[in-house]
Design a protein around this motif. Structure first.
Motif, PDB file in Angstrom:
ATOM      1  N   GLY A 261       0.811  -1.208   0.000  1.00 29.97           N
ATOM      2  CA  GLY A 261       0.000   0.000   0.000  1.00 29.97           C
ATOM      3  C   GLY A 261       0.846   1.260   0.000  1.00 29.97           C
ATOM      4  O   GLY A 261       0.613   2.180  -0.804  1.00 29.97           O
ATOM      5  N   TYR A 262       1.827   1.333   0.891  1.00 28.43           N
ATOM      6  CA  TYR A 262       2.699   2.508   0.926  1.00 28.43           C
ATOM      7  C   TYR A 262       3.504   2.640  -0.370  1.00 28.43           C
ATOM      8  O   TYR A 262       3.753   3.755  -0.851  1.00 28.43           O
ATOM      9  N   THR A 263       3.920   1.501  -0.930  1.00 22.03           N
ATOM     10  CA  THR A 263       4.676   1.541  -2.189  1.00 22.03           C
ATOM     11  C   THR A 263       3.836   2.137  -3.314  1.00 22.03           C
ATOM     12  O   THR A 263       4.292   3.018  -4.057  1.00 22.03           O
ATOM     13  N   LEU A 264       2.595   1.668  -3.438  1.00 25.62           N
ATOM     14  CA  LEU A 264       1.721   2.191  -4.493  1.00 25.62           C
ATOM     15  C   LEU A 264       1.396   3.660  -4.265  1.00 25.62           C
ATOM     16  O   LEU A 264       1.334   4.453  -5.222  1.00 25.62           O
ATOM     17  N   ALA A 265       1.170   4.037  -3.010  1.00 26.09           N
ATOM     18  CA  ALA A 265       0.884   5.440  -2.716  1.00 26.09           C
ATOM     19  C   ALA A 265       2.061   6.330  -3.093  1.00 26.09           C
ATOM     20  O   ALA A 265       1.881   7.411  -3.679  1.00 26.09           O
ATOM     21  N   LEU A 266       3.275   5.877  -2.789  1.00 26.50           N
ATOM     22  CA  LEU A 266       4.468   6.656  -3.126  1.00 26.50           C
ATOM     23  C   LEU A 266       4.659   6.756  -4.633  1.00 26.50           C
ATOM     24  O   LEU A 266       4.962   7.832  -5.169  1.00 26.50           O
ATOM     25  N   LEU A 267       4.477   5.647  -5.344  1.00 22.44           N
ATOM     26  CA  LEU A 267       4.618   5.675  -6.803  1.00 22.44           C
ATOM     27  C   LEU A 267       3.547   6.560  -7.436  1.00 22.44           C
ATOM     28  O   LEU A 267       3.802   7.270  -8.414  1.00 22.44           O
ATOM     29  N   GLY A 268       2.325   6.514  -6.883  1.00 24.18           N
ATOM     30  CA  GLY A 268       1.267   7.375  -7.398  1.00 24.18           C
ATOM     31  C   GLY A 268       1.569   8.840  -7.179  1.00 24.18           C
ATOM     32  O   GLY A 268       1.381   9.672  -8.081  1.00 24.18           O
ATOM     33  N   ALA A 269       2.062   9.181  -5.976  1.00 21.78           N
ATOM     34  CA  ALA A 269       2.419  10.575  -5.696  1.00 21.78           C
ATOM     35  C   ALA A 269       3.562  11.032  -6.595  1.00 21.78           C
ATOM     36  O   ALA A 269       3.576  12.176  -7.062  1.00 21.78           O
ATOM     37  N   SER A 270       4.527  10.156  -6.860  1.00 17.30           N
ATOM     38  CA  SER A 270       5.634  10.509  -7.752  1.00 17.30           C
ATOM     39  C   SER A 270       5.139  10.747  -9.174  1.00 17.30           C
ATOM     40  O   SER A 270       5.653  11.617  -9.893  1.00 17.30           O
ATOM     41  N   SER A 271       4.140   9.985  -9.609  1.00 19.54           N
ATOM     42  CA  SER A 271       3.603  10.153 -10.964  1.00 19.54           C
ATOM     43  C   SER A 271       2.957  11.516 -11.151  1.00 19.54           C
ATOM     44  O   SER A 271       2.892  12.026 -12.271  1.00 19.54           O
ATOM     45  N   ALA A 272       2.471  12.107 -10.054  1.00 23.40           N
ATOM     46  CA  ALA A 272       1.785  13.392 -10.176  1.00 23.40           C
ATOM     47  C   ALA A 272       2.715  14.493 -10.673  1.00 23.40           C
ATOM     48  O   ALA A 272       2.250  15.495 -11.228  1.00 23.40           O
ATOM     49  N   PHE A 273       4.034  14.329 -10.509  1.00 15.48           N
ATOM     50  CA  PHE A 273       4.971  15.349 -10.981  1.00 15.48           C
ATOM     51  C   PHE A 273       4.939  15.498 -12.505  1.00 15.48           C
ATOM     52  O   PHE A 273       5.399  16.514 -13.039  1.00 15.48           O
ATOM     53  N   ALA A 274       4.403  14.496 -13.202  1.00 19.11           N
ATOM     54  CA  ALA A 274       4.371  14.563 -14.672  1.00 19.11           C
ATOM     55  C   ALA A 274       3.569  15.758 -15.164  1.00 19.11           C
ATOM     56  O   ALA A 274       3.833  16.269 -16.263  1.00 19.11           O
ATOM     57  N   THR A 275       2.608  16.222 -14.363  1.00 18.58           N
ATOM     58  CA  THR A 275       1.771  17.330 -14.828  1.00 18.58           C
ATOM     59  C   THR A 275       2.569  18.617 -15.022  1.00 18.58           C
ATOM     60  O   THR A 275       2.167  19.499 -15.777  1.00 18.58           O
ATOM     61  N   ALA A 392      -9.905  10.407   2.819  1.00 19.66           N
ATOM     62  CA  ALA A 392      -9.288   9.262   3.497  1.00 19.66           C
ATOM     63  C   ALA A 392      -7.859   9.573   3.919  1.00 19.66           C
ATOM     64  O   ALA A 392      -7.449   9.292   5.052  1.00 19.66           O
ATOM     65  N   ALA A 393      -7.078  10.168   3.024  1.00 19.75           N
ATOM     66  CA  ALA A 393      -5.657  10.405   3.310  1.00 19.75           C
ATOM     67  C   ALA A 393      -5.460  11.414   4.436  1.00 19.75           C
ATOM     68  O   ALA A 393      -4.582  11.246   5.296  1.00 19.75           O
ATOM     69  N   PHE A 394      -6.287  12.483   4.449  1.00 19.97           N
ATOM     70  CA  PHE A 394      -6.120  13.528   5.454  1.00 19.97           C
ATOM     71  C   PHE A 394      -6.952  13.283   6.717  1.00 19.97           C
ATOM     72  O   PHE A 394      -6.908  14.094   7.643  1.00 19.97           O
ATOM     73  N   GLY A 395      -7.690  12.181   6.731  1.00 18.75           N
ATOM     74  CA  GLY A 395      -8.413  11.812   7.931  1.00 18.75           C
ATOM     75  C   GLY A 395      -7.638  10.863   8.814  1.00 18.75           C
ATOM     76  O   GLY A 395      -8.169  10.347   9.797  1.00 18.75           O
ATOM     77  N   THR A 396      -6.388  10.623   8.475  1.00 14.94           N
ATOM     78  CA  THR A 396      -5.530   9.729   9.244  1.00 14.94           C
ATOM     79  C   THR A 396      -4.388  10.520   9.865  1.00 14.94           C
ATOM     80  O   THR A 396      -4.131  11.672   9.480  1.00 14.94           O
ATOM     81  N   LEU A 397      -3.694   9.905  10.803  1.00 15.89           N
ATOM     82  CA  LEU A 397      -2.550  10.548  11.449  1.00 15.89           C
ATOM     83  C   LEU A 397      -1.222  10.115  10.845  1.00 15.89           C
ATOM     84  O   LEU A 397      -0.161  10.476  11.354  1.00 15.89           O
ATOM     85  N   SER A 398      -1.279   9.346   9.749  1.00 14.53           N
ATOM     86  CA  SER A 398      -0.048   8.866   9.124  1.00 14.53           C
ATOM     87  C   SER A 398       0.709  10.026   8.478  1.00 14.53           C
ATOM     88  O   SER A 398       0.203  10.669   7.555  1.00 14.53           O
ATOM     89  N   PRO A 399       1.931  10.317   8.948  1.00 12.07           N
ATOM     90  CA  PRO A 399       2.691  11.417   8.324  1.00 12.07           C
ATOM     91  C   PRO A 399       3.072  11.113   6.879  1.00 12.07           C
ATOM     92  O   PRO A 399       3.230  12.028   6.068  1.00 12.07           O
ATOM     93  N   TYR A 400       3.201   9.824   6.545  1.00 16.28           N
ATOM     94  CA  TYR A 400       3.559   9.457   5.176  1.00 16.28           C
ATOM     95  C   TYR A 400       2.422   9.788   4.211  1.00 16.28           C
ATOM     96  O   TYR A 400       2.641  10.370   3.147  1.00 16.28           O
ATOM     97  N   LEU A 401       1.194   9.394   4.573  1.00 15.99           N
ATOM     98  CA  LEU A 401       0.052   9.691   3.712  1.00 15.99           C
ATOM     99  C   LEU A 401      -0.201  11.188   3.632  1.00 15.99           C
ATOM    100  O   LEU A 401      -0.577  11.708   2.578  1.00 15.99           O
ATOM    101  N   TRP A 402       0.015  11.892   4.746  1.00 20.00           N
ATOM    102  CA  TRP A 402      -0.147  13.346   4.718  1.00 20.00           C
ATOM    103  C   TRP A 402       0.867  13.986   3.766  1.00 20.00           C
ATOM    104  O   TRP A 402       0.517  14.864   2.977  1.00 20.00           O
ATOM    105  N   THR A 403       2.103  13.545   3.843  1.00 20.06           N
ATOM    106  CA  THR A 403       3.138  14.127   2.974  1.00 20.06           C
ATOM    107  C   THR A 403       2.823  13.874   1.503  1.00 20.06           C
ATOM    108  O   THR A 403       2.891  14.791   0.672  1.00 20.06           O
ATOM    109  N   MET A 404       2.471  12.633   1.189  1.00 16.33           N
ATOM    110  CA  MET A 404       2.159  12.308  -0.204  1.00 16.33           C
ATOM    111  C   MET A 404       0.872  12.997  -0.653  1.00 16.33           C
ATOM    112  O   MET A 404       0.770  13.472  -1.794  1.00 16.33           O
ATOM    113  N   LEU A 406      -0.378  15.870   0.478  1.00 19.58           N
ATOM    114  CA  LEU A 406      -0.114  17.295   0.272  1.00 19.58           C
ATOM    115  C   LEU A 406       0.654  17.530  -1.031  1.00 19.58           C
ATOM    116  O   LEU A 406       0.428  18.533  -1.726  1.00 19.58           O
ATOM    117  N   THR A 407       1.543  16.596  -1.374  1.00 10.37           N
ATOM    118  CA  THR A 407       2.263  16.711  -2.649  1.00 10.37           C
ATOM    119  C   THR A 407       1.296  16.668  -3.826  1.00 10.37           C
ATOM    120  O   THR A 407       1.375  17.498  -4.748  1.00 10.37           O
TER     121      THR A 407
END
Length: 627
Positions: A261-275, A392-404, A406-407
């Motif tokens: 899950g964290y791997t896919l979330a990170l890869l998805g957030a990285s893909s957003a830079f393409a815009t 879902a992402a901002f309703g959690t306390l996970s700093p990783y999901l928050w960082t991704m 917000l990106t």
């Protein structure tokens, strides 16, 4: 049984359409693909209640359609029928014989991919789809299309088909029979998998390259650029196929994994830079191809978030990722069909040709409607799906999901900025008065149908709610009080606020003069050069350390001759003291070649990411061989 006859009829119609195209009967080929796509509509409706059995159109195939696959089948039918109707009046270049044949073959492969739960048949459909879409690009007649087609085939085979075959082989070793090689069979025998982490890696690699997600996204801009815009919706269907396959595997067949899950979330957030790359593009197909990479990145971020969280937030993220994938397939298809109207008259789709052909035309409104859906303007489709994911992402306390999260929220301002920039530059540099071209009715009808469908799906999500509820019952428990749970979640208000702030910022950025915008993004655009300089420095320091510090230890080298050694060949002339240097010479020469290549080339981010993707795929294959 009557429902299985529909499946056989669809596959047969696509097969006959491919044969008609092969014999150069273009109208017949597209008419048969239209018929087959229309027959998929009732099959999608029947699929809510389930369609199971076996058909023998050309190969015995187990059919298993549930509410989830039926939802993707519905979008497939919408896009396939609109595209087929569009092509009946579309004036295309290149080899009409091959493209009409390949279109039917690609749609047939995608249909087979969605209706079966056999991992063997799904692997076959994956390969057939890659082959037929490769043929579409190869036969397009566009300059340098062969180069893009080869890159596309290389990516889909090395990073897609090879890992998929290895994963299917590992799944077969756990299940023990081809007949039981299904999602259900793999789920029941998951504990027997010899290397579960390898299965995850292989399936994720195959899905990423099919969906065009970082780091396996590099084929998307070049392929979309050199494929006729009218055929790009087929590739968009393929992007949804990769997401569909991975979701079924991760939520139904394989054990749940937060690491995945964290791997896919990170890869998805990285893909957003393409815009960000869309800002320096005036060629419309490449411009929107970068936005497509971001859209699929948002979907994969939502999928990863759902895997990590579970419960009500996980369901919200899962619904958002599913809706975002389906929405982007529809509205992005409308965008590319609108661009295809420019190519219909032999024009290069850029900002000025857009003005020439769509000035004052209803097609301009249709394309703008779809582009605003892409930009997440409320209440259009992308706004709805992103809100669910953000909630879902901002309703959690996970700093990783928050960082991704917000990106992605920050990068979400650039689609609207890109649309505003396009309109501003059009008025600024395209001042020549032109006459409007008359666009054929079928082209307008097909584009308008997709644009309006995307609008209706967003305005009335309640129409899809029962279908969505039934579609995820096999993956997660759908809470009865989901609307109340979302409204009481602070992440909902945070996500909505960030979406609105992104729109305001996107509007402001889009109005900034282009040279100022380029200055703001200069650091990002030059990241490739920065990394290249850093790499060359590290290689040079490493080489110097080896020649002057390591070589004198493993070789018999007089101290006064050490400063004279300038290269590896010089060190090889001295006798061995402890360890034979020759056994490492291939690796050393490879590093030296990379350093020399880096000094002559100035790679950008896409080039570097492509190299990383190749290295990752080779590592996966290496580990698979020795596991």
């Amino acid at each position: 049984m009557a429902r299985l006859w529909i499946v056989s009829a669809v596959l047969t119609a696509y097969l006959l359409g491919a044969l008609a195209g092969l014999f150069n009967h273009r109208k017949t080929a597209y008419s048969l693909s239209l018929l087959a796509s229309l027959l998929a509509f009732p099959l999608a409706v029947y699929g809510i209640g389930g369609v199971h059995g076996e058909v023998v159109p050309f190969l015995p195939t187990e059919v298993s359609i549930d509410a989830f696959s039926a939802l993707f089948l519905l979008v497939f039918a919408i896009v396939g029928s609109s595209l087929s109707l569009y092509l009946l009046s579309y004036s295309q270049g290149g080899s009409v014989r091959l493209t009409s044949m390949a279109l039917n073959g690609a749609l047939m492969s995608a249909f087979l991919f969605l209706i079966t739960d056999s991992l063997e048949r799904m692997t076959l459909a994956y390969e057939l789809f890659a082959f037929f879409t490769f043929t579409i690009t190869l036969a397009s007649g566009i300059r340098r299309a062969e180069e893009s087609a080869r890159r596309y085939l290389w990516n889909t085979q090395v990073f897609g088909m090879v890992p998929l075959l290895l994963a299917t082989g590992l799944a077969y070793s756990a299940v023990g029979s081809l007949h039981g090689l299904t999602f259900e069979g793999l789920s029941a025998n998951a504990e027997k998998l010899p290397s579960p982490w390898l299965v995850y890696a292989f399936y994720i690699s195959a899905a990423l390259v099919r969906s065009g997600v970082f780091p396996l996204h590099t084929w998307v801009p070049s392929t979309y650029r050199r494929t006729p815009a009218a055929f790009v919706p087929v590739y968009l269907v393929g992007e949804a196929m990769g997401f569909y396959m991975l979701l079924r595997l991760l939520f139904f067949a394989l054990p749940p994994s937060q690491v995945a899950g964290y791997t896919l979330a990170l890869l998805g957030a990285s893909s957003a830079f393409a815009t960000l790359y869309s800002f320096r593009e005036i060629r419309l197909k490449r411009k929107f191809s970068y936005h497509s990479i971001m859209d699929m990145g948002v979907s994969y971020f939502g999928l990863g978030t759902a895997l990590v969280l579970g419960g009500v937030p996980g369901v919200a993220a899962l619904l958002g990722s599913i809706l975002h994938t389906l929405y982007q397939t529809v509205y992005k298809s409308a965008v590319f069909l609108g661009i295809g109207s420019i190519e219909h008259y032999g024009e290069e789709p850029n900002i000025c040709s857009l003005r020439k052909l769509l000035r004052g035309h209803v097609m301009a409104f249709m394309i703008m409607l779809s582009a605003l859906s892409l930009a997440a303007v409320p209440p259009l489709s992308s706004f709805v799906s992103r809100w669910l994911i953000y909630s879902a992402a901002f309703g959690t306390l996970s700093p990783y999901l928050w960082t991704m999260g917000l990106t992605i929220a920050f990068l979400g301002l650039f689609p609207l900025a890109s649309v505003v920039q396009l309109r501003r530059i059009n008025r600024l540099i395209c001042k020549r008065e032109v006459e409007r071209e008359e666009i054929p009715l079928l082209l307008r009808a097909s584009t308008g149908f997709l644009a309006l469908t995307s609008l209706l799906m967003a305005l009335f999500p309640v129409l899809l709610l029962p279908w969505l509820k039934a579609s995820i019952e096999g993956f997660a428990v759908f809470p009865e009080n989901l609307p109340h749970a979302l409204l009481s979640n602070p992440g909902t208000s945070i996500g909505g606020s960030l979406l609105l702030l992104s729109l305001i910022a996107g509007w402001k950025v889009g109005k900034i003069p282009t040279d100022r915008t380029s200055e703001l993004l200069l650091i990002f655009y030059n990241v490739g050069d920065i990394l290249g300089e850093a790499w060359r420095y590290l290689v040079w320091r490493g080489k110097e350390f080896y020649l002057h510090s390591v070589a004198p230890v493993i070789k018999v080298i007089p101290k006064h001759e050490i400063p004279l050694i300038e290269d590896y060949d010089d060190a090889l002339d001295y006798p061995v003291r402890h360890l034979d240097e020759a056994m490492f010479s291939p690796l050393l020469r490879a590093i030296e070649w990379l350093a020399e290549f880096g000094s002559s080339e100035r790679p950008d981010m896409n080039y570097l990411i492509g190299g990383f993707a190749i290295a990752m795929a080779l590592l996966i294959v290496f580990l698979g061989v020795f596991a």
